[in-house]
Structure formats: C-alpha cells, structure tokens
Write a protein that holds these residues in place. Structure first.
Motif, PDB file in Angstrom:
ATOM      1  N   ALA A 109      44.858  57.659 -24.344  1.00  0.00           N
ATOM      2  CA  ALA A 109      43.774  58.166 -23.499  1.00  0.00           C
ATOM      3  C   ALA A 109      43.210  57.005 -22.698  1.00  0.00           C
ATOM      4  O   ALA A 109      42.653  56.061 -23.266  1.00  0.00           O
ATOM      5  N   ASP A 110      43.380  57.076 -21.381  1.00  0.00           N
ATOM      6  CA  ASP A 110      42.835  56.035 -20.508  1.00  0.00           C
ATOM      7  C   ASP A 110      41.346  56.217 -20.274  1.00  0.00           C
ATOM      8  O   ASP A 110      40.629  55.261 -19.982  1.00  0.00           O
ATOM      9  N   PHE A 111      40.890  57.459 -20.381  1.00  0.00           N
ATOM     10  CA  PHE A 111      39.471  57.760 -20.181  1.00  0.00           C
ATOM     11  C   PHE A 111      39.168  59.138 -20.750  1.00  0.00           C
ATOM     12  O   PHE A 111      40.067  59.867 -21.191  1.00  0.00           O
ATOM     13  N   VAL A 112      37.877  59.473 -20.754  1.00  0.00           N
ATOM     14  CA  VAL A 112      37.407  60.787 -21.215  1.00  0.00           C
ATOM     15  C   VAL A 112      36.611  61.420 -20.084  1.00  0.00           C
ATOM     16  O   VAL A 112      35.780  60.758 -19.457  1.00  0.00           O
ATOM     17  N   LEU A 113      36.851  62.689 -19.815  1.00  0.00           N
ATOM     18  CA  LEU A 113      35.987  63.461 -18.926  1.00  0.00           C
ATOM     19  C   LEU A 113      34.953  64.184 -19.782  1.00  0.00           C
ATOM     20  O   LEU A 113      35.309  64.987 -20.646  1.00  0.00           O
ATOM     21  N   ALA A 114      33.680  63.876 -19.568  1.00  0.00           N
ATOM     22  CA  ALA A 114      32.582  64.522 -20.295  1.00  0.00           C
ATOM     23  C   ALA A 114      31.999  65.595 -19.380  1.00  0.00           C
ATOM     24  O   ALA A 114      31.349  65.283 -18.372  1.00  0.00           O
ATOM     25  N   LEU A 115      32.218  66.860 -19.751  1.00  0.00           N
ATOM     26  CA  LEU A 115      32.020  67.970 -18.824  1.00  0.00           C
ATOM     27  C   LEU A 115      30.647  68.634 -18.911  1.00  0.00           C
ATOM     28  O   LEU A 115      30.503  69.818 -18.616  1.00  0.00           O
ATOM     29  N   GLY A 116      29.633  67.863 -19.299  1.00  0.00           N
ATOM     30  CA  GLY A 116      28.269  68.364 -19.221  1.00  0.00           C
ATOM     31  C   GLY A 116      27.711  68.910 -20.511  1.00  0.00           C
ATOM     32  O   GLY A 116      28.434  69.157 -21.483  1.00  0.00           O
ATOM     33  N   ASP A 117      26.393  69.156 -20.515  1.00  0.00           N
ATOM     34  CA  ASP A 117      25.609  69.415 -21.720  1.00  0.00           C
ATOM     35  C   ASP A 117      25.852  68.285 -22.702  1.00  0.00           C
ATOM     36  O   ASP A 117      26.302  68.463 -23.838  1.00  0.00           O
ATOM     37  N   LEU A 145      42.953  51.187 -14.395  1.00  0.00           N
ATOM     38  CA  LEU A 145      43.254  51.801 -15.688  1.00  0.00           C
ATOM     39  C   LEU A 145      43.238  50.794 -16.828  1.00  0.00           C
ATOM     40  O   LEU A 145      43.138  51.167 -17.993  1.00  0.00           O
ATOM     41  N   GLY A 146      43.360  49.513 -16.500  1.00  0.00           N
ATOM     42  CA  GLY A 146      43.355  48.487 -17.537  1.00  0.00           C
ATOM     43  C   GLY A 146      44.624  48.525 -18.376  1.00  0.00           C
ATOM     44  O   GLY A 146      45.521  49.340 -18.164  1.00  0.00           O
ATOM     45  N   GLY A 147      44.701  47.643 -19.340  1.00  0.00           N
ATOM     46  CA  GLY A 147      45.855  47.619 -20.249  1.00  0.00           C
ATOM     47  C   GLY A 147      47.117  47.131 -19.564  1.00  0.00           C
ATOM     48  O   GLY A 147      47.125  46.713 -18.411  1.00  0.00           O
ATOM     49  N   ASN A 148      48.197  47.200 -20.296  1.00  0.00           N
ATOM     50  CA  ASN A 148      49.492  46.749 -19.777  1.00  0.00           C
ATOM     51  C   ASN A 148      50.178  47.912 -19.070  1.00  0.00           C
ATOM     52  O   ASN A 148      50.634  48.858 -19.695  1.00  0.00           O
ATOM     53  N   GLY A 149      50.258  47.854 -17.743  1.00  0.00           N
ATOM     54  CA  GLY A 149      50.808  48.956 -16.983  1.00  0.00           C
ATOM     55  C   GLY A 149      52.266  48.790 -16.586  1.00  0.00           C
ATOM     56  O   GLY A 149      52.806  49.618 -15.862  1.00  0.00           O
ATOM     57  N   SER A 204      55.186  49.124 -18.134  1.00  0.00           N
ATOM     58  CA  SER A 204      56.168  50.119 -18.552  1.00  0.00           C
ATOM     59  C   SER A 204      55.612  51.538 -18.510  1.00  0.00           C
ATOM     60  O   SER A 204      56.294  52.490 -18.876  1.00  0.00           O
ATOM     61  N   ARG A 205      54.404  51.685 -18.044  1.00  0.00           N
ATOM     62  CA  ARG A 205      53.763  52.998 -18.044  1.00  0.00           C
ATOM     63  C   ARG A 205      54.162  53.809 -16.825  1.00  0.00           C
ATOM     64  O   ARG A 205      54.350  53.275 -15.741  1.00  0.00           O
ATOM     65  N   THR A 206      54.243  55.124 -17.005  1.00  0.00           N
ATOM     66  CA  THR A 206      54.540  56.004 -15.873  1.00  0.00           C
ATOM     67  C   THR A 206      53.660  57.253 -15.893  1.00  0.00           C
ATOM     68  O   THR A 206      54.028  58.275 -15.309  1.00  0.00           O
ATOM     69  N   SER A 207      52.511  57.182 -16.563  1.00  0.00           N
ATOM     70  CA  SER A 207      51.616  58.336 -16.582  1.00  0.00           C
ATOM     71  C   SER A 207      50.176  57.895 -16.823  1.00  0.00           C
ATOM     72  O   SER A 207      49.921  56.757 -17.222  1.00  0.00           O
ATOM     73  N   ILE A 208      49.251  58.818 -16.550  1.00  0.00           N
ATOM     74  CA  ILE A 208      47.836  58.660 -16.873  1.00  0.00           C
ATOM     75  C   ILE A 208      47.490  59.705 -17.917  1.00  0.00           C
ATOM     76  O   ILE A 208      47.922  60.857 -17.819  1.00  0.00           O
ATOM     77  N   LYS A 209      46.724  59.304 -18.917  1.00  0.00           N
ATOM     78  CA  LYS A 209      46.349  60.233 -19.989  1.00  0.00           C
ATOM     79  C   LYS A 209      44.837  60.222 -20.161  1.00  0.00           C
ATOM     80  O   LYS A 209      44.203  59.169 -20.068  1.00  0.00           O
ATOM     81  N   PHE A 210      44.275  61.412 -20.401  1.00  0.00           N
ATOM     82  CA  PHE A 210      42.838  61.470 -20.637  1.00  0.00           C
ATOM     83  C   PHE A 210      42.481  62.679 -21.494  1.00  0.00           C
ATOM     84  O   PHE A 210      43.285  63.595 -21.676  1.00  0.00           O
ATOM     85  N   LEU A 211      41.274  62.638 -22.044  1.00  0.00           N
ATOM     86  CA  LEU A 211      40.724  63.751 -22.809  1.00  0.00           C
ATOM     87  C   LEU A 211      39.641  64.424 -21.986  1.00  0.00           C
ATOM     88  O   LEU A 211      38.966  63.775 -21.169  1.00  0.00           O
ATOM     89  N   ALA A 212      39.454  65.731 -22.185  1.00  0.00           N
ATOM     90  CA  ALA A 212      38.376  66.472 -21.531  1.00  0.00           C
ATOM     91  C   ALA A 212      37.611  67.243 -22.597  1.00  0.00           C
ATOM     92  O   ALA A 212      38.196  68.045 -23.329  1.00  0.00           O
ATOM     93  N   VAL A 213      36.299  66.991 -22.674  1.00  0.00           N
ATOM     94  CA  VAL A 213      35.467  67.665 -23.670  1.00  0.00           C
ATOM     95  C   VAL A 213      34.117  67.979 -23.040  1.00  0.00           C
ATOM     96  O   VAL A 213      33.532  67.157 -22.333  1.00  0.00           O
ATOM     97  N   GLY A 214      33.636  69.182 -23.278  1.00  0.00           N
ATOM     98  CA  GLY A 214      32.329  69.573 -22.760  1.00  0.00           C
ATOM     99  C   GLY A 214      31.418  70.045 -23.867  1.00  0.00           C
ATOM    100  O   GLY A 214      31.847  70.316 -24.992  1.00  0.00           O
TER     101      GLY A 214
END
Length: 333
Positions: free
Chosen positions: A73-81, A26-30, A32-42
């Motif tokens: 946002a740790d990453f983005v899910l790119a959902l096609g097209d 996930l990179g970054g300073n982990g 104090s972190r206790t979650s994963i965050k991401f965006l989803a866009v198609g």
C-alpha cells in the motif's frame, strides 16, 4: 482598482478550497515496480468518548495493516467521517491521537493518508483537519477538494485521483434524522467546486481517472443514491470516461457498475449496516457485490493500478477477501 482587488481576493479564496497537485512521490524503491497500490476506507472515525474507537475500527485497522504488508500500500484514501460524531473542534483536538494516530500504528500504514471530509466532519471544524496536515507526517489534507497525480512506475502510464467535498457540493445531512442533503450551505462554493471538477475532468489525460467523495452516487443501503450527485456529478463521470468513483457514507461494502464506470462504497471502517432498503433504486443489474453483516467485523478495499488495469479487492476485517473486480484503463476517442 476595486476590480483588481476583487480578483486577487477571489484567487486567494479559491486556493483555500482547491489544490491542483503536481505528481506525487511514491517513495521507496521503484526500480522493479510496475504498479501503484492503495487502500480505501471510509467512515472510520471512532467515538467521541472513551475508548474513542469501536471494535469494528480496531479489527479493520489490524486487517488493513496485514493486507498493506502482504499486498502493498503506497497510500490510504480516507473517504470521510473521520471523527464521529461532530468532527473535531480545533487542530489541537485529542481526537487526532485517540482515533487516528494511536489506532493505525503499523509500519505498513505509516504511509500518506489522503483525506476528504464527510458529513460528520462538517458538523465540526474541517479547517482544523486541513491544518492537521502540518502536524502529522502522514495526514495529507491540503484543502477541501484537490487533485492527486501519480506516475505508475516503469510503465509510462498515469493515475489521477480527484478528491471532492460532497458536503460542500450537496449540503449536509443528519444521519440520526435519516435526512438527505438539502442543498449546499453556500451555492457559490458549490458551483466553484463543480466548475473546478468539470475543468479537471475535461483536461485529464490520465490512463486511470478516479473520483472520490463521501456521499455515494449509487448505493442500495440506508442513504441510497445521492440525488444531487446524480444530477451534477454522474453525467460528468460518464462523459469523461472516469474509471471509478469511490465513497463511503453507507456503512458497508458495495460494488456497482453502470455506463462503464465502477462505483465503490467502502464505508465499513467503524460501523456495519446490512440495510438494503434502496435495493431497487439503482440501475437494474448494476449491483455486483454487497456486504454489511456484523460477522465481517468491518472492511475496506485494496486497489492495484497496473499499466493496463485497475484491480479492486474487497476485504472483510476477519481476514479474507470477499470480492474482486478488474477495470480497464481509459480509452480516448
């Protein structure tokens, strides 16, 4: 000898199509972190002629950057097209720059983009999009379908995301003819992916298990439910207690819940469509949220996975959240 050669060739072919990942960094300073965050866009893939982007894509990209900066946002899910209307023709296509690199420029979006292919991508050269992973430091598209595994920091919990190629699984569709997928181009490739999916789901001990594809399982909009996925994938989602299925294809935002599985449609990255012609073609009471109005200017989903829940927030590009829901971690019987 011939059998041994065949086995080697078969193994080589399967590597081209699927990719089982180790745990992602996930990179970054982990500390104090206790979650994963991401965006989803198609369905974010611009236009094949100048200016190569739409107003919706531009405003959505700007709001994505703000939400990613504010909420993380740790990453983005790119959902096609990813590239309208016929994908790209080669890894050297200028569309990678015009519709992707020069649009999502904010520092908060310079994170891994995990990519899958949609029907418009399959109208071009999907292998070229896979190859582009070697050219970009954030474009992550290792194969047609693949698995992502993450450790949720400081919790002992895990998240798995299975990225599918629903076009390979079900066949392509022509949006301009309002066609449904007519069956896979290659039944052997489709069956290989389905077997792989069954194995990955059956084996998964992840606390949160997501499946992503381009075509929807359930949708109230223009394309409606995808019959092939209802037959081949839907039973597996329920059987293996999948947390949620994420997709695009219909150009709006939807959230449905059925048999304990959340269904996220996030296809408002480039165009908007308020069509609800399949309103009565989903299970009664399953639709919890829908918007496809032009006034939203576009939209996407922010997800946060904690040690005990998955929080999904639907954003419109003009700057406000529209809907939020919470899903629990998987229970093993």
């Amino acid at each position: 000898m011939a059998y041994a050669l065949l086995a080697v060739l078969s193994a080589a072919i399967s590597v081209t199509y699927c990719y089982a990942a180790a745990f992602q960094d996930l990179g970054g300073n982990g500390r104090s972190r206790t979650s994963i965050k991401f965006l989803a866009v198609g369905d974010w893939g611009g236009l094949p002629y100048p200016p190569y982007i739409t107003a919706v894509q531009k405003t959505t990209a700007q709001e994505m950057s703000k939400v990613a900066e504010r909420m993380g946002a740790d990453f983005v899910l790119a959902l096609g097209d990813n590239f309208y209307f016929k994908g790209v023709d080669s890894v050297d296509s200028p569309r990678f720059q015009e519709t992707f690199e020069s649009v999502y420029t904010a520092k908060s979006l310079r994170v891994p983009w995990y990519v899958l292919a949609g029907n418009h991508d399959h109208a071009g050269n999907v292998k070229a999009q896979i190859e582009y992973s070697q050219r970009s430091d954030r474009w992550k598209f290792p194969s047609y379908y693949y698995e992502l595994n993450f450790r949720i920091p400081n919790t002992g919990k895990t998240l798995t995301i299975i990225m599918l190629d629903t076009v390979m699984l079900c066949g392509n569709s022509d949006d301009f003819m309002d066609e449904k997928p007519r069956g896979p181009l290659n039944s052997m490739d489709a069956n290989r992916q389905l077997v792989w999916l069954q194995e990955r789901l059956a084996r998964s001990k992840a606390d949160f298990l997501l499946v992503a594809g381009h075509y929807p399982v359930w949708s109230v909009s223009e394309h409606g439910p995808t019959e092939c996925l209802l037959q081949r994938v839907h039973p597996l989602l329920i059987k293996h207690n999948v947390t949620a299925y994420l997709c695009g294809h219909d150009h709006n935002l939807q959230y449905l819940e059925e048999s304990g599985v959340g269904y996220v449609v996030s296809g408002a990255g480039n165009f908007l469509d308020p069509d609800v012609r399949h309103w009565n073609h989903v299970p009664k009471g399953s639709l919890k949220f829908f918007t496809g109005q032009a006034s939203t200017l576009g939209g996407f989903v922010h997800a946060e996975v904690t040690k005990s829940k998955l929080i999904l927030t639907f954003f419109q590009a003009k700057g406000t959240s529209l809907y939020r829901t919470v899903l629990s971690q998987r229970e093993f019987k």
